[in-house]
Design a protein around this motif. Structure first.
Motif, PDB file in Angstrom:
ATOM      1  N   GLY A 261       0.755  -1.232  -0.209  1.00 14.86           N
ATOM      2  CA  GLY A 261      -0.065  -0.112   0.120  1.00 14.86           C
ATOM      3  C   GLY A 261       0.750   1.248  -0.041  1.00 14.86           C
ATOM      4  N   SER A 262       1.971   1.118   0.451  1.00 15.80           N
ATOM      5  CA  SER A 262       3.019   2.329   0.508  1.00 15.80           C
ATOM      6  C   SER A 262       3.810   2.587  -0.776  1.00 15.80           C
ATOM      7  CB  SER A 262       4.054   2.151   1.675  1.00 15.80           C
ATOM      8  OG  SER A 262       4.721   1.050   1.481  1.00 15.80           O
ATOM      9  N   TYR A 264       3.500   4.093  -3.624  1.00 14.76           N
ATOM     10  CA  TYR A 264       3.226   5.329  -4.046  1.00 14.76           C
ATOM     11  C   TYR A 264       4.594   6.427  -3.353  1.00 14.76           C
ATOM     12  CZ  TYR A 264       2.120  10.213  -5.333  1.00 14.76           C
ATOM     13  OH  TYR A 264       1.988  11.657  -5.501  1.00 14.76           O
ATOM     14  N   SER A 265       4.638   6.212  -1.796  1.00 15.30           N
ATOM     15  CA  SER A 265       5.416   6.902  -1.163  1.00 15.30           C
ATOM     16  C   SER A 265       6.761   6.383  -1.248  1.00 15.30           C
ATOM     17  CB  SER A 265       4.879   6.789   0.164  1.00 15.30           C
ATOM     18  OG  SER A 265       3.575   7.152   0.233  1.00 15.30           O
ATOM     19  N   ALA A 268       8.033   7.592  -4.692  1.00 15.49           N
ATOM     20  CA  ALA A 268       8.142   8.977  -4.530  1.00 15.49           C
ATOM     21  C   ALA A 268       9.271   9.517  -4.156  1.00 15.49           C
ATOM     22  CB  ALA A 268       6.887   9.496  -4.057  1.00 15.49           C
ATOM     23  N   ARG A 269       9.719   8.741  -3.058  1.00 18.05           N
ATOM     24  CA  ARG A 269      10.876   9.062  -2.161  1.00 18.05           C
ATOM     25  C   ARG A 269      12.029   9.099  -3.367  1.00 18.05           C
ATOM     26  NH1 ARG A 269      14.477   6.530   0.524  1.00 18.05           N
ATOM     27  NH2 ARG A 269      13.748   4.601  -0.267  1.00 18.05           N
ATOM     28  N   PRO A 301       3.369   0.951 -13.281  1.00 12.84           N
ATOM     29  CA  PRO A 301       3.419   2.075 -13.884  1.00 12.84           C
ATOM     30  C   PRO A 301       2.205   3.079 -13.512  1.00 12.84           C
ATOM     31  CG  PRO A 301       2.566   0.363 -15.065  1.00 12.84           C
ATOM     32  CD  PRO A 301       3.036  -0.516 -13.703  1.00 12.84           C
ATOM     33  N   ASP A 302       1.044   2.588 -13.046  1.00 12.43           N
ATOM     34  CA  ASP A 302       0.135   3.827 -12.648  1.00 12.43           C
ATOM     35  C   ASP A 302       0.649   4.511 -11.300  1.00 12.43           C
ATOM     36  OD1 ASP A 302      -2.678   4.631 -12.814  1.00 12.43           O
ATOM     37  OD2 ASP A 302      -2.707   3.646 -10.822  1.00 12.43           O
ATOM     38  N   ASN A 303       1.252   4.048 -10.516  1.00 10.94           N
ATOM     39  CA  ASN A 303       1.972   4.821  -9.337  1.00 10.94           C
ATOM     40  C   ASN A 303       3.109   5.981  -9.818  1.00 10.94           C
ATOM     41  OD1 ASN A 303       0.444   4.687  -6.480  1.00 10.94           O
ATOM     42  ND2 ASN A 303       0.684   2.378  -7.241  1.00 10.94           N
ATOM     43  N   GLY A 305       3.429   6.833 -12.758  1.00  9.88           N
ATOM     44  CA  GLY A 305       2.975   8.047 -13.760  1.00  9.88           C
ATOM     45  C   GLY A 305       2.419   9.059 -13.046  1.00  9.88           C
ATOM     46  N   TYR A 306       1.824   8.587 -11.631  1.00  6.48           N
ATOM     47  CA  TYR A 306       1.290   9.861 -10.850  1.00  6.48           C
ATOM     48  C   TYR A 306       2.657  10.537 -10.018  1.00  6.48           C
ATOM     49  CZ  TYR A 306      -3.576   8.596 -11.177  1.00  6.48           C
ATOM     50  OH  TYR A 306      -4.816   8.449 -11.450  1.00  6.48           O
ATOM     51  N   ILE A 307       3.654  10.209 -10.042  1.00  4.80           N
ATOM     52  CA  ILE A 307       4.825  10.714  -9.578  1.00  4.80           C
ATOM     53  C   ILE A 307       5.662  11.523 -10.545  1.00  4.80           C
ATOM     54  CG2 ILE A 307       7.120  10.231  -8.478  1.00  4.80           C
ATOM     55  CD1 ILE A 307       5.363   7.679  -7.228  1.00  4.80           C
TER      56      ILE A 307
ATOM     57  N   PHE B 244      -3.392   9.647 -14.709  1.00  3.90           N
ATOM     58  CA  PHE B 244      -2.357  10.756 -14.773  1.00  3.90           C
ATOM     59  C   PHE B 244      -2.261  11.029 -16.408  1.00  3.90           C
ATOM     60  CE2 PHE B 244       0.528   7.762 -16.544  1.00  3.90           C
ATOM     61  CZ  PHE B 244       0.196   6.397 -16.253  1.00  3.90           C
ATOM     62  N   ARG B 272       3.962  16.352  -6.671  1.00  2.00           N
ATOM     63  CA  ARG B 272       5.101  16.813  -6.987  1.00  2.00           C
ATOM     64  C   ARG B 272       5.944  18.044  -6.537  1.00  2.00           C
ATOM     65  NH1 ARG B 272       2.159  15.265 -11.180  1.00  2.00           N
ATOM     66  NH2 ARG B 272       2.532  13.082 -11.999  1.00  2.00           N
ATOM     67  N   SER B 306       5.333  14.631  -2.235  1.00  2.00           N
ATOM     68  CA  SER B 306       5.143  13.187  -2.031  1.00  2.00           C
ATOM     69  C   SER B 306       6.421  12.761  -1.181  1.00  2.00           C
ATOM     70  CB  SER B 306       5.053  12.268  -3.341  1.00  2.00           C
ATOM     71  OG  SER B 306       6.016  13.004  -4.034  1.00  2.00           O
ATOM     72  N   ASN B 307       7.486  13.473  -1.061  1.00  2.00           N
ATOM     73  CA  ASN B 307       8.480  12.764  -0.505  1.00  2.00           C
ATOM     74  C   ASN B 307       8.475  13.233   0.906  1.00  2.00           C
ATOM     75  OD1 ASN B 307       9.027  15.244  -1.442  1.00  2.00           O
ATOM     76  ND2 ASN B 307      10.956  15.300  -1.768  1.00  2.00           N
ATOM     77  N   ARG B 313       0.517  14.211   5.654  1.00  2.00           N
ATOM     78  CA  ARG B 313      -0.410  14.429   4.476  1.00  2.00           C
ATOM     79  C   ARG B 313      -1.622  14.591   4.983  1.00  2.00           C
ATOM     80  NH1 ARG B 313       0.767   9.782   0.250  1.00  2.00           N
ATOM     81  NH2 ARG B 313       2.932  10.179   0.227  1.00  2.00           N
ATOM     82  N   ARG B 343      -3.913  10.939  -2.446  1.00  2.00           N
ATOM     83  CA  ARG B 343      -2.608  10.519  -1.756  1.00  2.00           C
ATOM     84  C   ARG B 343      -2.837  10.775  -0.175  1.00  2.00           C
ATOM     85  NH1 ARG B 343      -1.810   8.427  -5.197  1.00  2.00           N
ATOM     86  NH2 ARG B 343      -1.459   9.434  -7.528  1.00  2.00           N
ATOM     87  N   GLN B 346      -4.308   7.580   0.617  1.00  2.00           N
ATOM     88  CA  GLN B 346      -3.329   6.406   0.735  1.00  2.00           C
ATOM     89  C   GLN B 346      -2.450   6.849   1.868  1.00  2.00           C
ATOM     90  OE1 GLN B 346      -1.090   7.360  -2.838  1.00  2.00           O
ATOM     91  NE2 GLN B 346      -2.202   5.619  -4.032  1.00  2.00           N
ATOM     92  N   ARG B 349      -4.413   4.800   4.446  1.00  2.00           N
ATOM     93  CA  ARG B 349      -4.359   3.462   4.147  1.00  2.00           C
ATOM     94  C   ARG B 349      -2.881   3.055   4.801  1.00  2.00           C
ATOM     95  NH1 ARG B 349      -4.542   1.107  -1.802  1.00  2.00           N
ATOM     96  NH2 ARG B 349      -2.748   2.251  -2.042  1.00  2.00           N
ATOM     97  N   GLU B 350      -1.938   3.586   4.631  1.00  2.00           N
ATOM     98  CA  GLU B 350      -0.582   3.174   5.051  1.00  2.00           C
ATOM     99  C   GLU B 350      -0.711   3.174   6.686  1.00  2.00           C
ATOM    100  OE1 GLU B 350       2.914   4.889   3.819  1.00  2.00           O
ATOM    101  OE2 GLU B 350       2.295   5.271   1.814  1.00  2.00           O
TER     102      GLU B 350
END
Lengths: 435, 591
Positions: A261-262, A264-265, A268-269, A301-303, A305-307, B244, B272, B306-307, B313, B343, B346, B349-350
């Motif tokens: 679930g993480s 994306y993060s 992104a990191r 790819p989905d996550n 693409g959002y980043i 996206f 971003r 995001s970072n 968040r 986000r 999410q 969720r985390e």
């Protein structure tokens, strides 16, 4: 003298647990000589992720905590060298001297970033015209495993203006590794490359270390030396899979497509380390994310693409028999900053007109396949599309911007009327080529 | 950070660590959602308690947990996560915990470093608006100070319940934030000191108004596909889901620049950094199209890219909402934009995952829909106790996984928001921007008679019927296109081609808009009304074309002229020149 523990309470495929005191979160440890990292502390029980896997680890394995998080000795000496996922040399040369830098440290305060504004010319018309790249950008290639993405990325790396190139091989095949090596050597680029490598035969969990190594090195050159650094990461899909392996061993509830679930993060990191600094230094990340059958709805790819700031999509255009940069599914979000400003003023409008005609050709092609008669316009669009694909979209096209725009205008004028372009009148008046 | 009296707060130490979640063994009265500080190597790391079991409090840390150990001491603050409210919020760039990013030291965001949200030494010229012995309630205006161009109201603290008598009110003069503005006496005679600054727990709605009313006035966004087709009212709620690359962020940024409101609160939530940087760099330069002031003068930015730490968040969207509500209580029109609420979901969720709660669909927490609804419900138009009105309009983006609108966040938001602006991959692929799907999108406010009346008043009589006709034509055009695709160009009646192309005309001339063109990017309502009437006037004519290829050629030329017109200044010679060309061209072809 550090305490040595010799009793594991639990062993899974990727992790071991033991009872230990005074352990700090995310610190490194050695489990029978294998590098591991603390990923959970619950009272006295500590869980370690063993990067090389736990195969053959005995319940009485020797565990030694190292007292520091992942780090790397960084200095100018890294240049021209090849390292594994632990930062140890694999090129037979001695270890590098330098200052230890902690990996995966804090992020840059956004108020101290600059807006990316420098155009990166690659010579590949399908990128420069439709998906113009900018320093400080992060962008992946989405490609099926069969596409020549490593070749294209190597080509971009060699042509793009940069002071340093940092390559992170994440589950890279040995053949592709040799390919990059040859390209770097042949181009005489080894005085500005640093390579961190995890190949397909290396343990998958080790892959998790590669991006942080690359980006810490990139930060050194961008921040300390004010250099323009290009970071190449291939293949980030394998990085995500390594994350999923660890998450599942940790008994985390998976989200979409069995990914943590993480995700994306986590992604992104890494990608957010791309940066343009006011000093002129920059980190640009070009990555590869392999996908299956063009499916960009999969979680990886989905996550991504959002980043990322767009994506480059490679596809084989059978009508011309070449691999092209797909103008529909590719996008560079930062192109708006430079096109028509750093490039000629007619660039945005011409680019849009060309893509629209290409879309019309796609409709015409569907008509044709369904057995319908084509109109005169349809036929013109189809003829245009073939020529556009061959002359501008194909990845083997190497042109400067001036030439790209000239060809673009010639193609438009050859097949269409001014009124069909939707281009602003003053631009038409100025750039429409007389037949 | 302020700590409450040390005697009545809990203390403890870390017992377990997993990602951003720590378990704290505590003694004393720890509270759910209380803020605590982990004392690590001389730094204080902020965390929020999210579950208590026995003497173990589980807390999400708003920072990296690297290097933490068991037995690390933790101090509880006795307070919930709070926002600081007072003059000086405007034009600031905050992180999700309201640290002033400009004031944080160093190039990097070092953990455990905090910067106060307001400048306590700054002096403001206070003008009283109330008087001694007046009876007041939470949110009533005691006085005002000049904050930029705004008369910033100093209000009775929102935390005070019941009625108070003004025992002392500062006279006109220079005051600092923490100086006493008023002394308020409750019914028992107890005195409360009010200053220019107050704190409020962000997760609780900020009330202090007389009543919330149904939104009844259009909020001009300058985006034709919204204002003309599915308008958003002041105090309304809407959301923009899209895969996206479909232009969510470009659309939201266009709205943040052009919307006709007093203030904009932008929450960059898990998105971003470069997009935030663009706002940082351009807003101080760009003018507000309605007042000519710089955009930054009406904007407050909350930025948790995001970072940045995931737990913050969740805090960032609430910070934004509380600040928006605060300015609403001053009688202002506030637009709150959040990119992206997915986000935020999410992040929930985390945390839920780490707490090992039983998951709902796609591993999101089961109460996700309820949390989203409660948040959207804080927007709205209100009548203040002094009869003035204020509004918080909320527009959030949603980033559906895989571009599939049948995922929990999109579905949950659909239940909460009343305007829906669906961005479509198909429109985006053919570069038809903004990629808002005109027929799938909706504004439920169009059902409100008071809002319809407002629209007819502004856009002219018969407006709503005209819009409905345009939507019908778009629908018919879509059907005609399908028929043509199935049967072939010459196997359908010629009329089908005409209907198809009329829909295309509406699409190209009205729906599509160039967000990067100086003029086309922002269309005032008067121009929108004018253009739709012009286009529909043409669409209502019958044309006779000998062959379907003539239909296409005619409409393409027409679309070309309309695009030129959209690029021209409204009412300029150029504009009318194209308009005349259009009339002449149409007259030539119609019967």
């Amino acid at each position: 003298m550090r305490k040595v523990y010799t009793r594991l309470s639990k062993i899974t495929k990727a992790t071991v647990s033991l009872f230990a005191q005074d352990v700090s979160y995310e610190e490194l440890a050695s489990v029978d000589g294998r590098l591991a990292q603390v990923i959970r502390i619950a009272g006295d029980e500590v869980t370690l992720q063993v990067f090389a896997g736990t195969e053959g680890i005995a319940a009485n394995a020797r565990v030694l905590f190292l007292g520091h998080p992942p780090r790397l000795k960084i200095s100018d000496e890294l240049v021209g060298r090849y390292f594994n996922a632990y930062g140890d040399p694999i090129d037979g040369k001695p270890p590098v001297a330098g200052e230890y830098v902690e990996l995966g440290g804090p992020t840059i305060n956004p108020v101290h970033r600059s807006q990316p504004s420098e155009w990166i010319a690659t010579g590949i018309a399908g990128i420069d015209l439709n998906n113009t790249l900018v320093t400080g950008q992060k962008i992946p290639f989405f490609a099926d495993p069969g596409e020549p993405y490593n070749q294209v990325m190597a080509m971009v790396a060699m042509k793009a203006q940069s002071d340093k190139i940092v390559l992170g091989g994440i589950g890279l095949s040995h053949d592709d590794y040799l390919y990059y090596k040859t390209v770097f050597e042949n181009a005489g680029a080894e005085h500005r490359t640093v390579v961190f490598l995890n190949t397909t035969e290396d343990p998958p969990v080790e892959r998790l270390l590669i991006p942080d190594l690359c980006l810490s090195v990139a930060e050194y050159f961008a921040l300390q030396k004010n250099e323009k650094v290009l970071v190449l990461l291939t293949d980030m899909a394998l990085y995500a899979e390594a994350l999923a392996i660890v998450a599942s061993k940790m008994e985390q509830i998976p989200a979409k497509d069995s990914m943590p679930g993480s995700l994306y993060s986590d992604l992104a990191r890494i990608y957010e380390r791309a940066v343009q600094l006011p000093s002129g230094g920059s980190i640009t990340i070009i990555a590869v994310t392999t996908i299956h059958d063009g499916d960009i709805t999969h979680a990886i790819p989905d996550n991504t693409g959002y980043i990322t700031e767009g994506q480059l999509f490679l596809r084989r255009d059978t009508s011309v028999g070449k691999v092209i940069v797909d103008p529909f599914r590719s996008l560079s979000r930062l192109k708006q900053i430079v096109i028509g400003k750093k490039t000629r003023e007619d660039h945005p409008q011409l680019m849009n007109a060309l893509v629209r005609f290409y879309a019309d050709a796609a409709d015409a092609k569907t008509k044709l396949e369904n057995g319908f008669e084509l109109t005169h316009y349809d036929r013109r669009a189809l003829d245009f599309a073939r020529e556009y694909s061959r002359e501008l979209l194909a990845i083997d096209v190497d042109l400067d911007m001036q030439k790209i725009l000239t060809i673009g205008w010639q193609l438009v004028a050859k097949y269409f009327e001014k009124e069909e372009t939707g281009i602003r009148q003053d631009i038409l008046d100025k750039y429409w080529p007389e037949k | 950070m302020m700590l409450a009296n040390k005697h009545d707060t809990a203390r403890g130490h870390i017992q377990a660590i997993l990602g951003s979640l720590v378990n704290i063994e505590f003694e004393g009265p720890a509270r759910q959602n209380e803020i605590c500080f982990i004392q690590h190597e001389g730094k204080s790391l902020m965390a929020e308690v999210i579950r208590i079991t026995g003497n173990i409090a589980q807390a999400q840390v708003f920072d990296s947990t690297r290097g933490l150990r068991t037995k690390t001491p933790v101090v509880f603050s006795g307070q919930l996560l709070e926002v600081t409210l007072g003059p000086g919020l405007l034009s600031r760039k905050y992180d999700g915990l309201q640290n002033d990013l400009e004031k944080l030291p160093g190039l990097f965001l070092e953990r455990g470093s905090y910067a106060p949200p307001l400048d306590e030494d700054c002096q403001y010229s206070f003008i009283p608006l109330s008087h001694k012995d007046a009876l007041v309630c939470a949110g009533d205006w005691l006085g005002e100070v000049q904050e930029g161009w705004i008369q910033h109201k100093i209000m009775v603290p929102f935390s005070l319940q019941g009625q108070y008598r003004v025992a002392f009110l500062a006279p006109e003069g220079k005051l600092r934030l923490k100086d006493t503005v008023a002394i308020l006496q409750d019914e028992t005679g107890r005195e409360h000191t009010a200053t220019m600054v107050q704190r409020w727990p962000v997760k609780k709605p900020l009330l202090g108004y007389r009543q919330k009313i149904r939104p009844d006035t259009i909020l001009t966004t300058g985006v034709r596909a919204i204002d003309t087709l599915n308008p958003l009212p002041e105090g309304g709620t809407g959301f923009i889901p899209g895969p996206f690359g479909c232009g969510k962020t470009v659309l939201q940024q266009a709205i943040s620049k052009n919307a006709k409101v007093d203030l904009v609160v932008l929450v960059a939530c898990g998105e971003r950094a470069n997009e935030v940087v663009e706002i940082f760099k351009t807003f101080p330069e760009l003018p507000d199209p309605h007042t000519g002031r710089k955009l930054i003068e009406r904007t407050t930015i909350i930025c948790n890219t995001s970072n940045m730490p995931v737990a913050a968040r969740d805090a960032s969207v609430y910070m934004g909402m509380a600040i928006a509500e605060y300015y609403r209580a001053m009688g202002l029109k506030v637009l709150l934009l959040a990119d992206s609420t997915s986000r935020w979901a999410q992040a929930l969720r985390e945390i839920s995952n780490r707490l090992e709660e039983l998951p709902g669909p796609d591993a999101f927490p089961v109460d996700l829909t309820a949390v989203i609804s409660a948040f959207y419900a804080r927007a709205g138009k209100v009548i203040l106790r002094n009869g003035q009105t204020g509004s918080v309009t909320f527009l959030g983006t949603v980033s559906p996984a895989g571009g599939n609108f049948k995922e929990p966040v999109t579905e949950g938001t659909r239940k909460a928001a009343r305007c829906f602006y669906a961005l479509s991959q198909r429109r985006s692929d053919s570069k038809r921007y903004p990629a808002i799907e005109p027929l799938e999108s909706y504004s439920k406010y169009l059902e409100y008679p008071e809002f319809r009346q407002n629209l007819e008043g502004i856009m002219g009589e018969g407006w709503l019927d005209l819009v409905e006709a345009a939507k019908d034509l778009l629908r018919q055009s879509g059907e005609a296109r399908e028929q043509i695709a199935i049967l072939g160009d010459d196997s359908v009646p010629l009329e089908y081609h005409e209907i198809f192309w009329k829909g295309e005309l509406i699409d190209f001339a009205i729906l599509q808009q160039d967000a990067f063109d100086r003029i086309d990017a922002n269309t005032p309502l008067a121009r929108q009304a004018y253009m739709l009437r012009l286009v529909m006037g043409i669409c209502r004519r019958r044309f006779y074309f000998p062959h379907f290829e003539d239909t296409a050629a005619f409409f393409k030329k027409l679309i070309h002229l309309f695009k030129q017109m959209n690029y021209a200044e409204f009412g300029s010679a150029n504009f009318h020149d194209y308009e005349n060309q259009i009339h002449a061209f149409v007259a030539e072809k119609s019967s």
